[in-house]
Motif scaffolding. Structure first.
Motif, PDB file in Angstrom:
ATOM      1  N   ILE A  26       0.881  -1.222  -0.248  1.00 27.58           N
ATOM      2  CA  ILE A  26       0.047   0.107  -0.074  1.00 27.58           C
ATOM      3  C   ILE A  26       0.871   1.055  -0.004  1.00 27.58           C
ATOM      4  CG2 ILE A  26      -1.786   1.151   1.268  1.00 27.58           C
ATOM      5  CD1 ILE A  26      -2.858  -1.115   0.215  1.00 27.58           C
ATOM      6  N   LYS A  27       0.747   2.212  -0.725  1.00 22.51           N
ATOM      7  CA  LYS A  27       1.419   3.433  -0.974  1.00 22.51           C
ATOM      8  C   LYS A  27       0.501   4.577  -0.250  1.00 22.51           C
ATOM      9  CE  LYS A  27       3.128   6.972  -4.195  1.00 22.51           C
ATOM     10  NZ  LYS A  27       2.915   7.167  -5.676  1.00 22.51           N
ATOM     11  N   TYR A  28       1.148   5.200   0.600  1.00 15.21           N
ATOM     12  CA  TYR A  28       0.356   6.388   1.002  1.00 15.21           C
ATOM     13  C   TYR A  28       1.375   7.528   0.908  1.00 15.21           C
ATOM     14  CZ  TYR A  28      -2.486   3.509   4.374  1.00 15.21           C
ATOM     15  OH  TYR A  28      -3.152   2.411   4.918  1.00 15.21           O
ATOM     16  N   ASP A  29       0.574   8.526   0.023  1.00 19.76           N
ATOM     17  CA  ASP A  29       1.128   9.932  -0.399  1.00 19.76           C
ATOM     18  C   ASP A  29       0.780  10.667   0.934  1.00 19.76           C
ATOM     19  OD1 ASP A  29       1.629   9.186  -3.050  1.00 19.76           O
ATOM     20  OD2 ASP A  29      -0.651   9.476  -3.436  1.00 19.76           O
ATOM     21  N   ILE A  30       2.091  11.192   1.037  1.00 15.98           N
ATOM     22  CA  ILE A  30       2.161  12.042   2.283  1.00 15.98           C
ATOM     23  C   ILE A  30       2.894  13.627   2.018  1.00 15.98           C
ATOM     24  CG2 ILE A  30       2.655  10.280   3.893  1.00 15.98           C
ATOM     25  CD1 ILE A  30       5.803  11.161   3.964  1.00 15.98           C
ATOM     26  N   ALA A  82       6.171   9.601  -0.245  1.00 12.47           N
ATOM     27  CA  ALA A  82       5.034   8.570  -0.049  1.00 12.47           C
ATOM     28  C   ALA A  82       5.698   7.488   0.922  1.00 12.47           C
ATOM     29  CB  ALA A  82       5.127   7.816  -1.450  1.00 12.47           C
ATOM     30  N   ILE A  83       5.013   6.894   1.653  1.00 12.81           N
ATOM     31  CA  ILE A  83       5.288   5.873   2.539  1.00 12.81           C
ATOM     32  C   ILE A  83       4.820   4.482   2.001  1.00 12.81           C
ATOM     33  CG2 ILE A  83       4.977   5.009   4.861  1.00 12.81           C
ATOM     34  CD1 ILE A  83       5.488   7.677   5.813  1.00 12.81           C
ATOM     35  N   PHE A  84       5.364   3.517   2.066  1.00  8.64           N
ATOM     36  CA  PHE A  84       4.999   2.029   1.714  1.00  8.64           C
ATOM     37  C   PHE A  84       5.136   1.402   3.017  1.00  8.64           C
ATOM     38  CE2 PHE A  84       6.781   4.135  -1.775  1.00  8.64           C
ATOM     39  CZ  PHE A  84       6.103   3.813  -3.045  1.00  8.64           C
ATOM     40  N   THR A  85       3.975   0.298   2.674  1.00  6.03           N
ATOM     41  CA  THR A  85       3.608  -0.651   3.822  1.00  6.03           C
ATOM     42  C   THR A  85       2.921  -2.012   3.189  1.00  6.03           C
ATOM     43  OG1 THR A  85       2.896  -1.129   6.075  1.00  6.03           O
ATOM     44  CG2 THR A  85       1.401   0.134   4.635  1.00  6.03           C
ATOM     45  N   ALA A  86       3.037  -3.077   4.085  1.00  8.19           N
ATOM     46  CA  ALA A  86       2.537  -4.438   3.470  1.00  8.19           C
ATOM     47  C   ALA A  86       1.005  -4.052   3.472  1.00  8.19           C
ATOM     48  CB  ALA A  86       2.715  -5.212   4.657  1.00  8.19           C
ATOM     49  N   PRO A  87       0.487  -5.052   2.624  1.00  6.67           N
ATOM     50  CA  PRO A  87      -1.075  -4.854   2.255  1.00  6.67           C
ATOM     51  C   PRO A  87      -2.091  -4.964   3.339  1.00  6.67           C
ATOM     52  CG  PRO A  87      -0.374  -6.656   1.065  1.00  6.67           C
ATOM     53  CD  PRO A  87       1.035  -6.071   1.988  1.00  6.67           C
ATOM     54  N   SER A  88      -1.580  -5.737   4.428  1.00  6.36           N
ATOM     55  CA  SER A  88      -2.803  -5.769   5.600  1.00  6.36           C
ATOM     56  C   SER A  88      -2.027  -6.114   6.971  1.00  6.36           C
ATOM     57  CB  SER A  88      -3.187  -7.419   5.230  1.00  6.36           C
ATOM     58  OG  SER A  88      -2.501  -8.593   5.593  1.00  6.36           O
ATOM     59  N   PRO A  89      -2.719  -5.902   7.806  1.00  7.08           N
ATOM     60  CA  PRO A  89      -1.958  -5.780   9.451  1.00  7.08           C
ATOM     61  C   PRO A  89      -1.396  -7.367   9.559  1.00  7.08           C
ATOM     62  CG  PRO A  89      -4.111  -4.950   9.532  1.00  7.08           C
ATOM     63  CD  PRO A  89      -4.055  -5.263   8.042  1.00  7.08           C
ATOM     64  N   ALA A  90      -2.022  -8.446   8.831  1.00  9.40           N
ATOM     65  CA  ALA A  90      -1.370  -9.670   9.106  1.00  9.40           C
ATOM     66  C   ALA A  90      -0.197  -9.865   8.673  1.00  9.40           C
ATOM     67  CB  ALA A  90      -2.472 -10.741   8.332  1.00  9.40           C
ATOM     68  N   ALA A  91       0.238  -9.009   7.625  1.00 13.00           N
ATOM     69  CA  ALA A  91       1.516  -8.935   7.046  1.00 13.00           C
ATOM     70  C   ALA A  91       2.570  -7.992   7.531  1.00 13.00           C
ATOM     71  CB  ALA A  91       1.522  -8.962   5.333  1.00 13.00           C
ATOM     72  N   CYS A  92       2.030  -7.352   8.760  1.00 11.07           N
ATOM     73  CA  CYS A  92       2.569  -6.238   9.250  1.00 11.07           C
ATOM     74  C   CYS A  92       2.450  -5.080   8.745  1.00 11.07           C
ATOM     75  CB  CYS A  92       4.312  -6.550   9.683  1.00 11.07           C
ATOM     76  SG  CYS A  92       4.450  -7.639  10.853  1.00 11.07           S
ATOM     77  N   GLY A  93       1.356  -4.933   7.970  1.00 10.09           N
ATOM     78  CA  GLY A  93       1.117  -3.622   7.403  1.00 10.09           C
ATOM     79  C   GLY A  93       0.210  -2.671   8.305  1.00 10.09           C
ATOM     80  N   VAL A  94       0.611  -1.294   8.056  1.00  9.99           N
ATOM     81  CA  VAL A  94       0.093  -0.295   8.864  1.00  9.99           C
ATOM     82  C   VAL A  94      -1.260   0.339   8.099  1.00  9.99           C
ATOM     83  CG1 VAL A  94       0.455   2.074   9.971  1.00  9.99           C
ATOM     84  CG2 VAL A  94       2.231   0.291   9.787  1.00  9.99           C
ATOM     85  N   THR A  95      -2.350   0.446   8.924  1.00 18.91           N
ATOM     86  CA  THR A  95      -3.580   1.315   8.536  1.00 18.91           C
ATOM     87  C   THR A  95      -3.386   2.735   8.904  1.00 18.91           C
ATOM     88  OG1 THR A  95      -4.528  -0.932   8.431  1.00 18.91           O
ATOM     89  CG2 THR A  95      -5.965   0.958   8.358  1.00 18.91           C
ATOM     90  N   LEU A  96      -3.537   3.445   7.787  1.00 23.41           N
ATOM     91  CA  LEU A  96      -3.364   4.930   8.067  1.00 23.41           C
ATOM     92  C   LEU A  96      -4.581   5.863   7.690  1.00 23.41           C
ATOM     93  CD1 LEU A  96       0.213   5.486   6.992  1.00 23.41           C
ATOM     94  CD2 LEU A  96      -0.619   5.195   9.436  1.00 23.41           C
ATOM     95  N   ASP A  97      -5.101   6.806   8.484  1.00 26.71           N
ATOM     96  CA  ASP A  97      -6.136   7.515   8.085  1.00 26.71           C
ATOM     97  C   ASP A  97      -5.788   8.979   7.237  1.00 26.71           C
ATOM     98  OD1 ASP A  97      -7.923   6.021   9.687  1.00 26.71           O
ATOM     99  OD2 ASP A  97      -7.613   7.235  11.480  1.00 26.71           O
TER     100      ASP A  97
END
Length: 184
Positions: free
Chosen positions: A59-63, A78-93
């Motif tokens: 998941i790419k978050y533009d910042i 931009a900040i990149f993270t894994a696609p899900s929390p199960a894969a240690c991805g961060v969910t951002l608002d």
């Protein structure tokens, strides 16, 4: 024929259990002390999330970068993270400011659930101050997380972190003074 079917069923069942264990172990970590996260990170910034897009296996978050605390001369868009929390991805608002601690890989900043990426508004005044004044000077010290008693410490270059259900020591920094480390 029933013996063959039974054997196949047992084999498939064992393989299924093996895969379930792999999936269950996907992302395990305990939250780090803010100073440890700062010292372990290659890059630390304050930024506002302005966009989100799924890109090949991430998941790419533009910042909008607001302030750089660590890794000078680097502008992050931009900040990149894994696609899900199960894969240690961060969910951002979207439209929210965060403190990001992460790694740089081929010019991209990556953050994980095991890092320290709280909303900016959740940081205390002491934590915000430590980002510019204390954490960097304490990176020679080790922060040892104590999860159960007894918690022996046998070195002078470490601070014992026993923050069980409180945020008190999250406001402190482990700083070296006169040859040994202590909470300040």
């Amino acid at each position: 024929m029933t013996r063959y079917v039974s054997s196949c069923f047992i084999t498939l069942f064992v393989l299924f259990l093996w895969r379930v264990e792999d999936i269950a172990d996907a992302c395990k970590c305990s939250p780090p002390h803010p100073q440890k996260a700062f010292c372990d990170a290659e890059i630390v910034i304050r930024a506002k999330v302005v966009g989100k897009k799924a890109v090949s296996n991430a998941i790419k978050y533009d910042i909008q970068q607001i302030k750089m605390f660590k890794c000078p001369d680097q502008v992050i868009h931009a900040i990149f993270t894994a696609p899900s929390p199960a894969a240690c991805g961060v969910t951002l608002d979207l439209n929210k400011e965060y403190l990001f601690t992460g790694k740089l890989e081929t010019g991209r900043m990556y953050v994980t659930l095991c890092g320290y990426n709280p909303p900016w508004e959740d940081l205390s005044a002491a934590q915000k101050n430590s980002l510019t004044h204390r954490y960097q000077s304490g990176c020679d010290c080790k922060i040892i997380h104590c999860t159960s008693l007894p918690c022996p410490i046998s070195t002078t270059d470490a601070c014992l972190w026993m923050d069980w259900g409180t945020n008190n020591s999250q406001n402190l920094a482990c700083i070296k003074s006169n040859g040994s480390c202590a909470w300040k």
